[in-house]
Design an enzyme around this catalytic site. Sequence first.
Site, PDB file in Angstrom:
ATOM      1  N   HIS A  35       4.622   0.220   0.467  1.00  0.00           N
ATOM      2  CA  HIS A  35       5.418  -0.786   1.383  1.00  0.00           C
ATOM      3  C   HIS A  35       4.362  -1.625   1.985  1.00  0.00           C
ATOM      4  O   HIS A  35       3.368  -1.785   1.761  1.00  0.00           O
ATOM      5  CB  HIS A  35       6.050   0.322   2.553  1.00  0.00           C
ATOM      6  CG  HIS A  35       5.177   1.063   3.162  1.00  0.00           C
ATOM      7  ND1 HIS A  35       4.373   2.428   2.627  1.00  0.00           N
ATOM      8  CD2 HIS A  35       4.284   0.917   4.464  1.00  0.00           C
ATOM      9  CE1 HIS A  35       3.848   2.980   3.459  1.00  0.00           C
ATOM     10  NE2 HIS A  35       3.493   2.132   4.637  1.00  0.00           N
TER      11      HIS A  35
ATOM     12  N   HIS B  64       0.730  -1.193  -0.335  1.00  0.00           N
ATOM     13  CA  HIS B  64       0.061  -0.037   0.035  1.00  0.00           C
ATOM     14  C   HIS B  64       1.005   1.333   0.081  1.00  0.00           C
ATOM     15  O   HIS B  64       2.073   1.256   0.350  1.00  0.00           O
ATOM     16  CB  HIS B  64      -1.115  -0.192   1.144  1.00  0.00           C
ATOM     17  CG  HIS B  64      -0.267   0.262   2.635  1.00  0.00           C
ATOM     18  ND1 HIS B  64       0.366  -0.779   3.183  1.00  0.00           N
ATOM     19  CD2 HIS B  64      -0.106   1.221   3.498  1.00  0.00           C
ATOM     20  CE1 HIS B  64       0.940  -0.570   4.467  1.00  0.00           C
ATOM     21  NE2 HIS B  64       0.674   0.755   4.510  1.00  0.00           N
TER      22      HIS B  64
ATOM     23  N   ARG C 191       5.475   6.856  13.851  1.00  0.00           N
ATOM     24  CA  ARG C 191       5.476   7.349  12.822  1.00  0.00           C
ATOM     25  C   ARG C 191       5.056   8.624  12.819  1.00  0.00           C
ATOM     26  O   ARG C 191       4.258   8.960  13.399  1.00  0.00           O
ATOM     27  CB  ARG C 191       4.571   6.437  11.897  1.00  0.00           C
ATOM     28  CG  ARG C 191       4.613   6.987  10.405  1.00  0.00           C
ATOM     29  CD  ARG C 191       3.851   5.986   9.400  1.00  0.00           C
ATOM     30  NE  ARG C 191       2.292   6.308   9.854  1.00  0.00           N
ATOM     31  CZ  ARG C 191       1.064   5.791   9.315  1.00  0.00           C
ATOM     32  NH1 ARG C 191       1.224   4.421   8.824  1.00  0.00           N
ATOM     33  NH2 ARG C 191       0.210   6.265   9.488  1.00  0.00           N
TER      34      ARG C 191
END
Length: 296
Positions: A272, A112, A287
Amino acid sequence: MNNTATLNKTTASSITVQKLTCSIGAELSGVDLGEVSRDDALFAEIRSLLLEHKVLFFRDQDFSRAEHVELAQRFGELEDHPALGSDPEHPGLVRIYKDLDSPPEHFENAYHCDATWRVNPPMGCVLRCVETPPVGGDTIWVNMALAYENLPAAVKEQIKDLRARHSIESTFGARMPIEQRHELNQRFPDAEHPVVRTHPETGEKILFVNSFATHLVNYHTPDNIRYGVDFAPGASNLLNYLASQAQIPEYQVRWRWTKNSVAIWDNRSTQHYAVQDYWPAVRKMERAGIVGDAPF
């Protein structure tokens, strides 16, 4: 595809750059990302290397959450995530913690491109490993510019003007009760993007469909079908074929995480896949996603 040997090189600031594959990814050493968050010249060098290699990797980066946010903010404004939330003390920093109490899910282990269900998908992300399994839990990145470049000429011609619908409702929302799922769709209506986008900085053409893409919205034309019965198999088979290009190993790099290792990737030109092979071990990641622009 460029099959020249992978070489180490040293930049003007003594950052060592080691290519990890012929197609994507480089590991950088001799750099402190906490310092990069405060140094204009170092950041400019990192940004240039990111455009070249599409994903950059670093080891032993023991910076603070505040420095993590500051580094990511150098690329642009940070965004929250409607399903994962954000660290209350550091807006824009998302904690992706997987342990024995985590509910079963399958959001990450698919190829995705982050949040293409947004009208403006993220420009990129800065991801740091806080705790890693002793083995497993790797992440794969894919060069989608190369995936487009290597498509047959006839396919490139067929898809040059096609557009696809991308949905959070059919992915993150699929397990929600119907009312909650519909409310999610109202907050984040499906986005429509070109199947082939142009990178706003490099000018590269990029194959821009992934697991968030539900269907092609302008396939049903006299050029593509004879009768309506052709539409469903023709459009879905083409979309599945295009999405499958991310699975080709020659376009990929696979990263083995260690504590305080970091990946910075260009979300516009990559996909990824987070490999969920580590249960019952614990994997904790943090993240920061950077707001992007509308694909064209």
